[in-house]
Motif scaffolding. Structure first.
Motif, PDB file in Angstrom:
ATOM      1  N   ILE A 123       0.841  -1.200   0.000  1.00  0.00           N
ATOM      2  CA  ILE A 123       0.000   0.000   0.000  1.00  0.00           C
ATOM      3  C   ILE A 123       0.873   1.246   0.000  1.00  0.00           C
ATOM      4  O   ILE A 123       0.573   2.228  -0.656  1.00  0.00           O
ATOM      5  CB  ILE A 123      -0.923  -0.001   1.246  1.00  0.00           C
ATOM      6  CG1 ILE A 123      -1.938  -1.144   1.134  1.00  0.00           C
ATOM      7  CG2 ILE A 123      -1.638   1.341   1.409  1.00  0.00           C
ATOM      8  CD1 ILE A 123      -2.527  -1.569   2.443  1.00  0.00           C
ATOM      9  N   HIS A 124       1.963   1.173   0.746  1.00  0.00           N
ATOM     10  CA  HIS A 124       2.854   2.320   0.877  1.00  0.00           C
ATOM     11  C   HIS A 124       4.083   2.156  -0.019  1.00  0.00           C
ATOM     12  O   HIS A 124       4.448   1.039  -0.363  1.00  0.00           O
ATOM     13  CB  HIS A 124       3.287   2.482   2.336  1.00  0.00           C
ATOM     14  CG  HIS A 124       2.130   2.686   3.274  1.00  0.00           C
ATOM     15  ND1 HIS A 124       1.536   3.896   3.449  1.00  0.00           N
ATOM     16  CD2 HIS A 124       1.447   1.810   4.042  1.00  0.00           C
ATOM     17  CE1 HIS A 124       0.532   3.771   4.310  1.00  0.00           C
ATOM     18  NE2 HIS A 124       0.455   2.511   4.684  1.00  0.00           N
ATOM     19  N   GLY A 125       4.699   3.271  -0.347  1.00  0.00           N
ATOM     20  CA  GLY A 125       5.878   3.250  -1.207  1.00  0.00           C
ATOM     21  C   GLY A 125       7.140   2.835  -0.455  1.00  0.00           C
ATOM     22  O   GLY A 125       7.116   2.670   0.767  1.00  0.00           O
ATOM     23  N   THR A 160      -4.715  -6.523   7.639  1.00  0.00           N
ATOM     24  CA  THR A 160      -5.208  -7.032   6.355  1.00  0.00           C
ATOM     25  C   THR A 160      -6.395  -6.262   5.800  1.00  0.00           C
ATOM     26  O   THR A 160      -6.631  -6.273   4.582  1.00  0.00           O
ATOM     27  CB  THR A 160      -5.689  -8.478   6.545  1.00  0.00           C
ATOM     28  OG1 THR A 160      -6.549  -8.504   7.694  1.00  0.00           O
ATOM     29  CG2 THR A 160      -4.520  -9.424   6.760  1.00  0.00           C
ATOM     30  N   MET A 161      -7.144  -5.634   6.691  1.00  0.00           N
ATOM     31  CA  MET A 161      -8.392  -5.010   6.259  1.00  0.00           C
ATOM     32  C   MET A 161      -8.180  -3.665   5.572  1.00  0.00           C
ATOM     33  O   MET A 161      -9.126  -3.097   5.018  1.00  0.00           O
ATOM     34  CB  MET A 161      -9.341  -4.863   7.452  1.00  0.00           C
ATOM     35  CG  MET A 161      -9.896  -6.202   7.918  1.00  0.00           C
ATOM     36  SD  MET A 161     -10.843  -7.051   6.602  1.00  0.00           S
ATOM     37  CE  MET A 161      -9.831  -8.496   6.297  1.00  0.00           C
ATOM     38  N   VAL A 162      -6.942  -3.152   5.580  1.00  0.00           N
ATOM     39  CA  VAL A 162      -6.694  -1.893   4.876  1.00  0.00           C
ATOM     40  C   VAL A 162      -6.841  -2.116   3.374  1.00  0.00           C
ATOM     41  O   VAL A 162      -7.542  -1.358   2.682  1.00  0.00           O
ATOM     42  CB  VAL A 162      -5.299  -1.327   5.227  1.00  0.00           C
ATOM     43  CG1 VAL A 162      -5.033  -0.047   4.451  1.00  0.00           C
ATOM     44  CG2 VAL A 162      -5.207  -1.070   6.728  1.00  0.00           C
ATOM     45  N   ALA A 163      -6.211  -3.168   2.855  1.00  0.00           N
ATOM     46  CA  ALA A 163      -6.296  -3.437   1.411  1.00  0.00           C
ATOM     47  C   ALA A 163      -7.744  -3.699   1.011  1.00  0.00           C
ATOM     48  O   ALA A 163      -8.230  -3.164  -0.002  1.00  0.00           O
ATOM     49  CB  ALA A 163      -5.407  -4.635   1.056  1.00  0.00           C
ATOM     50  N   ASN A 164      -8.448  -4.509   1.798  1.00  0.00           N
ATOM     51  CA  ASN A 164      -9.844  -4.793   1.467  1.00  0.00           C
ATOM     52  C   ASN A 164     -10.704  -3.528   1.525  1.00  0.00           C
ATOM     53  O   ASN A 164     -11.638  -3.365   0.736  1.00  0.00           O
ATOM     54  CB  ASN A 164     -10.408  -5.855   2.415  1.00  0.00           C
ATOM     55  CG  ASN A 164      -9.757  -7.216   2.193  1.00  0.00           C
ATOM     56  OD1 ASN A 164      -8.760  -7.310   1.483  1.00  0.00           O
ATOM     57  ND2 ASN A 164     -10.320  -8.256   2.781  1.00  0.00           N
TER      58      ASN A 164
END
Lengths: 278, 325
Positions: free
Chosen positions: B175-177, B203-207
């Protein structure tokens, strides 16, 4: 041990016993029995040129460490630290009081000279193992002493730590078991029999000495041998009398966790005084 | 959804590498394990620094005390075990020996959430944030991706106090660079929006990002916040975003009792005028199943998060949720 040194240490021990009785009476609660049982050993450790410590530099890097795993016996630790000069003796009057540096159980962040916080039984020996490992990794030649109770040996974690100390060949670790034979609910043999205690430590890979914990010759002999242990940790199983030095407390279960009243204090101080001239 | 190539990292590998890099530059760093490290994050550390790796076998209570002892000796221990053994078995040792003393002991709870779903509820812990979060002085870090896992190791060592790091087994989508810098106690806004705030962790950030993109296709602008420090929570960002959107949804692979949702609710209840929906796992022991099955069963896929948010936005009665607090 030379008679002169023995008499000096006995005199110191009597003073520590009196301090224990006075501070507990003022506190109105606390644990005299298991503090009094350790007094001769603490007199030897702190005033018999055993511990390499400096009250003016409580954080000195290469100092020896002492972990009072049976943290409820802290009045003996506080009495010894005050006598040694870590803090003013007037603090003893504040034991267990709001805002005091002397907590109901030892707190490393509040009391100078306390190497690690303890109180919940069974946990201190593991911390001591970690400190001994850390010292070895640091290349320090210091010794770590851990004082544990015989009732505390009921805890499984004590035996986990015992196993780990032998596994890592920690000959810089010395455990002292205060085998006073009593715990809150009665005789240890009735509450939970830990016998054969010395054999258990032996089976866990420790060098074991069983001594009379009030005999200065035996105390010195066993501690010096323990300091010279090689390749494995050493434990001194010290057979002691709970409440030692105060006749009406000696071997009496109820004095595990009960403070003396004003009258009882006076009587206790008298007992200790008589013992001192022994 | 988007045609960009997605990169995934294995959290255990990222941590293993980070620990070796950290230990190379700081000789105070030691690794403490309980017979479950070599296949997790401890293998490379052991190879590089065998003298600084302390194995204590299946003795988590003892190992936690020893980590405390190592820390008072000036070391910076990282201790690893499965979540139930790292967080629960030795709870009192964490509380007394590590937190009350405020020592620099860094606890890695391996296989959080549904990481090991087939093992069942003895090993699937969905209550760790609530349990560990109840102890004063400890910081809880719950990274969402590889760069965050790596940073968490360095920042945990730097922080002079105890850290509980939640480590998931699933490959984590980037998600982050690369130049990402984690600030403990500060959350990251990973998607901007102004009609709804989605606060997620691990895990729920991507979802949640995927769910937000589905909402966007429906014309709804959702902001997504990656709450990687669960204690202390980034109160400022919660208030800033929620005062803008007036609607907040929390998403976590954790019990809805005393997790991220509860922490956000505590802030909103006292300071923020916003509606809240908590998405997570019911107050129950997890059923047994593979990871993807469980995520679907508990409604934590992007599609199901999207559905639940739509329901919430339509202000439908949500009886389940009203029982939870």
């Amino acid at each position: 041990m030379e008679e002169k040194k023995k008499n000096r240490l006995k005199k110191v021990a009597a003073g520590l016993r009196q301090d224990i009785i006075r501070m507990l009476c003022l506190a109105g609660s606390g644990h005299p029995g298991g503090a009094l049982s350790m007094t001769d050993i603490f007199s030897y450790l702190y005033f018999g040129d055993v511990l390499n410590i400096d009250p003016n530099k409580p954080d000195k890097k290469d100092r020896d460490r002492l972990v009072l795993s049976k943290g409820h016996a802290c009045p003996i630790l506080y009495a010894a630290l005050a006598e040694k000069g870590y803090f003013d003796k007037s603090h003893l009057k504040t034991l267990r009081k709001f805002g005091s540096i002397l907590q109901g159980h030892p707190d490393m962040n509040k009391t100078p000279g306390v190497d690690i916080s303890t109180g919940s039984l069974g946990q201190g020996l593991s911390c001591a193992v970690g400190m001994a490992l850390g010292a070895r990794l640091n290349g320090q030649s210091l010794k770590v002493f851990a004082v544990i109770g015989d009732g505390e040996c009921d805890e499984g974690q004590i035996w986990e730590a015992a196993m780990a100390a032998a596994h890592y060949n920690l000959d810089n670790l010395i455990a002292i078991v205060d085998k006073n034979g009593l715990q809150i609910d009665g005789f240890t043999k009735d509450v939970m029999d830990t016998e054969p205690l010395a054999e258990k430590w032996k089976a866990f890979g420790w060098e074991v000495a069983t001594i009379d914990g009030h005999d200065y010759d035996q105390i010195e002999d066993s501690i010096q041998k323990a300091k010279n242990a090689s390749g494995r940790p050493a434990v001194v199983v010290a057979e002691t009398v709970k409440g030692k030095g105060v006749s009406f407390m000696e071997g009496v279960c109820e004095w595990h966790g009960q403070a003396p009243s004003e009258e009882e204090k006076e009587e206790a101080l008298k007992c200790i005084g008589e013992f001192k001239t022994d | 959804m988007d045609s960009e190539k997605k990169i995934y990292d294995n959290p255990r590998k990222v941590i293993a590498e980070a620990l070796v890099d950290l230990a190379k530059r700081d000789d105070r760093v030691v690794y403490v394990s309980c017979d479950s490290s070599l296949g997790a994050s401890g293998g490379p550390f052991n190879k590089n620094f065998p003298q600084r790796h302390f194995e204590f076998g299946i003795q988590e209570q003892n190992a936690m005390g020893e980590a405390a002892g190592l820390a008072v000796s000036g070391k910076i221990p990282f201790i690893a075990a499965y979540v139930p053994f790292a967080a629960f078995r030795c709870f009192e040792q964490i509380r007394d020996d590590v937190c009350k003393t405020r020592l620099n002991v860094n606890i890695m709870g391996n296989n959080c959430g549904f990481s090991v779903g087939p093992l069942g509820p003895t090993h699937v812990i969905i209550e760790d944030v609530g349990v560990i979060g109840s102890v004063p002085n400890i910081t809880i870090i719950s990274p969402a991706d590889g760069p965050q896992y790596r940073e968490a190791i360095f920042k945990a060592a730097e922080l002079d106090g105890p850290v509980y790091l939640r480590v998931h087994r699933q490959e984590a989508r980037r998600i982050h660079g690369d130049g990402y810098s984690l600030k403990i106690g500060r959350a990251d806004r990973v998607l901007e929006g102004d009609e709804l705030t989605i606060i997620a962790t691990s895990t729920m950030v991507a979802n949640s990002i995927d769910a937000a993109l589905m909402l966007k296709a429906k014309g709804i602008s959702a902001e997504v916040i990656n709450m990687s420090t669960l204690k202390p929570l980034d109160r400022d960002l919660v208030l800033e975003s929620s005062s803008k959107t007036k609607k907040v949804v929390t998403v976590e692979e954790h019990s809805v009792v005393n997790g991220l949702g509860s922490a956000v609710a505590n802030i909103l209840a006292t300071s923020g005028p916003a509606l809240l929906k908590k998405i997570g796992i019911e107050d129950n022991f997890a059923v047994v199943g593979e990871y993807d099955e469980l995520i679907d069963y508990y409604g934590l896929t992007a599609e199901k998060i999207f559905d639940k948010i739509q329901d919430f936005l339509h202000r439908e009665e949500d009886d389940e949720n009203s029982n939870r607090l």
